[in-house]
Design a protein around this motif. Sequence first.
Motif, mmCIF file in Angstrom:
data_model
loop_
_atom_site.group_PDB
_atom_site.id
_atom_site.type_symbol
_atom_site.label_atom_id
_atom_site.label_comp_id
_atom_site.label_asym_id
_atom_site.label_seq_id
_atom_site.Cartn_x
_atom_site.Cartn_y
_atom_site.Cartn_z
ATOM 1 N N LEU A 112 0.823 -1.210 0.000
ATOM 2 C CA LEU A 112 0.000 0.000 0.000
ATOM 3 C C LEU A 112 0.857 1.260 0.000
ATOM 4 N N VAL A 113 1.993 1.206 0.696
ATOM 5 C CA VAL A 113 2.894 2.362 0.704
ATOM 6 C C VAL A 113 3.450 2.603 -0.690
ATOM 7 N N ALA A 140 -9.271 9.424 5.963
ATOM 8 C CA ALA A 140 -9.817 8.261 6.660
ATOM 9 C C ALA A 140 -8.985 7.015 6.377
ATOM 10 N N THR A 141 -8.644 6.806 5.100
ATOM 11 C CA THR A 141 -7.868 5.623 4.724
ATOM 12 C C THR A 141 -6.483 5.644 5.354
ATOM 13 N N MET A 142 -5.797 6.767 5.238
ATOM 14 C CA MET A 142 -4.460 6.878 5.805
ATOM 15 C C MET A 142 -4.494 6.794 7.331
ATOM 16 N N ALA A 161 3.816 9.327 6.485
ATOM 17 C CA ALA A 161 4.662 10.152 5.620
ATOM 18 C C ALA A 161 3.975 10.397 4.285
ATOM 19 N N ILE A 162 3.310 9.361 3.755
ATOM 20 C CA ILE A 162 2.582 9.514 2.502
ATOM 21 C C ILE A 162 1.470 10.548 2.660
ATOM 22 N N TYR A 163 0.751 10.484 3.770
ATOM 23 C CA TYR A 163 -0.337 11.438 4.018
ATOM 24 C C TYR A 163 0.188 12.874 4.034
ATOM 25 N N LEU A 164 1.292 13.108 4.747
ATOM 26 C CA LEU A 164 1.832 14.461 4.857
ATOM 27 C C LEU A 164 2.486 14.921 3.557
ATOM 28 N N THR A 242 11.203 6.626 2.544
ATOM 29 C CA THR A 242 9.940 5.934 2.773
ATOM 30 C C THR A 242 9.844 4.677 1.910
ATOM 31 N N ALA A 243 10.262 4.785 0.639
ATOM 32 C CA ALA A 243 10.239 3.620 -0.249
ATOM 33 C C ALA A 243 11.172 2.526 0.264
ATOM 34 N N ILE A 244 12.349 2.925 0.738
ATOM 35 C CA ILE A 244 13.295 1.950 1.293
ATOM 36 C C ILE A 244 12.710 1.297 2.538
#
Length: 251
Positions: A112-113, A140-142, A161-164, A242-244
């Motif tokens: 998902l990330v 809501a999902t995050m 981190a994805i949300y921000l 984040t990907a790592i």
Amino acid sequence: MELLSSLHISPLEWIIIMVCGMLIGMSKVGVPGVSMIVVPALAFIFGAKQSTGVLLPILMMADLFGVAYYRRHANWNHLIKVIPWAVVGLVIALWVGKMVNDEQFKNLIAILVFLSIALMLWQDKRKGTNLFPDKWWFAATMGILGGFATMIGNVAGPVFAIYLLAMHLPKNSFIGTSAWFFMIINFTKFPLQLFVWNNITLHTLTIDLFTIPAIALGAFVGFKAVKIIPDHIYRGFVIVITAISAFLLLL
């Protein structure tokens, strides 16, 4: 020395625990992803579920360093949108905590990330087209995913981190908002793990207290590192780390 020996932890294990404390200190003041190795390292020493009881108070102490330094930089509009949903995620995780398969869950989080990163980068290429950050379902999902991930395995860092990142916050606002979010969520988790999962004990808390100097050192190093990274590079830096971090969850 007698107290240390009574904890039944070898010198090598103490070194690993202190390194983990330092990495957590760094991550809480704006060097994301560096603490991802902490989850498998502590699980190796204490076991999967017990390690979360050791790790949570360390995270809470590190949260105080992050909030103390970046307390004025939080974007409360984004926090208010996501925190209630994160609490929902905590409650769900609390219910399924004894049934969920940790490895399958971590693999799902990683996938998902990666998907979120791809969507975010695609949105960036559209230059100004806002696909989802302002939608209630995105928060809501995050929030639910982040709350569930942090309760099960303390692996919500990449999710939040994805949300921000999708909000395009400046560096200090990104760090400050993240610091407040995790302090609120981690302090909420403490009584749940103490009284429901029963994996926080006087023994684990004693171990946690010895990590305070390592956390402080990590926070100091993190402060210095963040100042070196320019604002226009920080977003790309967070995406790469984040990907790592997500990739490490697959290992």
